[in-house]
Design a protein around this motif. Structure first.
Motif, PDB file in Angstrom:
ATOM      1  N   ASP A 113      42.845  40.984  31.956  1.00  0.00           N
ATOM      2  CA  ASP A 113      42.886  39.782  31.981  1.00  0.00           C
ATOM      3  C   ASP A 113      44.431  38.917  32.164  1.00  0.00           C
ATOM      4  N   TYR A 173      45.623  36.422  34.696  1.00  0.00           N
ATOM      5  CA  TYR A 173      46.432  35.185  34.472  1.00  0.00           C
ATOM      6  C   TYR A 173      47.835  34.949  35.075  1.00  0.00           C
ATOM      7  N   ARG A 231      37.914  35.635  32.020  1.00  0.00           N
ATOM      8  CA  ARG A 231      38.136  36.612  31.018  1.00  0.00           C
ATOM      9  C   ARG A 231      37.316  37.598  30.636  1.00  0.00           C
TER      10      ARG A 231
END
Length: 187
Positions: free
Chosen positions: A106, A110, A173
């Motif tokens: 994640d 990101y 996510r």
């Protein structure tokens, strides 16, 4: 975690990368057109900045804002092309980074959103601030039937803002993916 949930999360990530790539590819086409056919859109910039093609029934109260110098028209147009080039590079590089990290953590995914986000924000600055605010309001582009880029700028800003929102919202996510409720948790 179930394989179908992992696959769905990766699909969402790839979809976000693809949307960012569409902005970059659009900017690529715009830059290509502006460089290979410089004069066509230069005429647009010239007439908007010179304010020489406005409807005559609207009066002359804002004519003092006009820029009559050819060097300034070229400088403005080259600035637009340079910003479009940044948008192209940032969005295409960002889409590449997002696609490369679609299967990673994640935090990695990101972090990969940075360049695409910068490219989309730069596009909104160009087509909202540059075209709608400065061109449309300051230079009265909305008063010009032949050289009015506001409808196109609105269309672009709507699409690019949508891509930016989709890029930033959740659903990508692994740690926030839905739990498989059919399997009881161990105690």
């Amino acid at each position: 975690m179930r394989k179908d949930i992992i696959t769905t999360t990766k699909t969402i990530r790839y979809a976000k990368a693809l949307l960012v790539a569409t902005v970059g590819l659009f900017a690529l086409l715009v830059v290509f057109g502006n460089v290979t056919d410089y004069n066509t859109n230069f005429q647009f910039v010239q007439h908007v900045l010179a304010m020489d093609s406005r409807r005559p029934d609207l009066g002359l109260t804002i004519e003092y804002r006009a820029i009559p110098w050819e060097w300034a028209w070229h400088a403005a147009y080259i600035g637009v092309i340079l910003l479009e080039t940044f948008i192209m590079c940032a969005c295409l590089f960002g889409a590449y980074k997002m696609a490369r990290t679609a299967s990673k953590s994640d935090a990695d995914f990101y972090a990969s959103k940075k360049w695409g986000s910068l490219g989309c924000v730069a596009a909104l600055v160009l087509w909202f601030l540059g075209f709608q605010a400065v061109g449309g309001e300051w230079f009265g582009m909305w008063m010009n039937e032949s050289w009015n880029g506001i409808p196109d700028a609105v269309r672009l800003c709507t699409y690019i803002a949508t891509v930016l929102i989709i890029t930033w919202i959740g659903g990508d996510r692994f740690d926030k993916a839905p739990k498989d409720e059919s399997v009881p948790e161990a105690k």
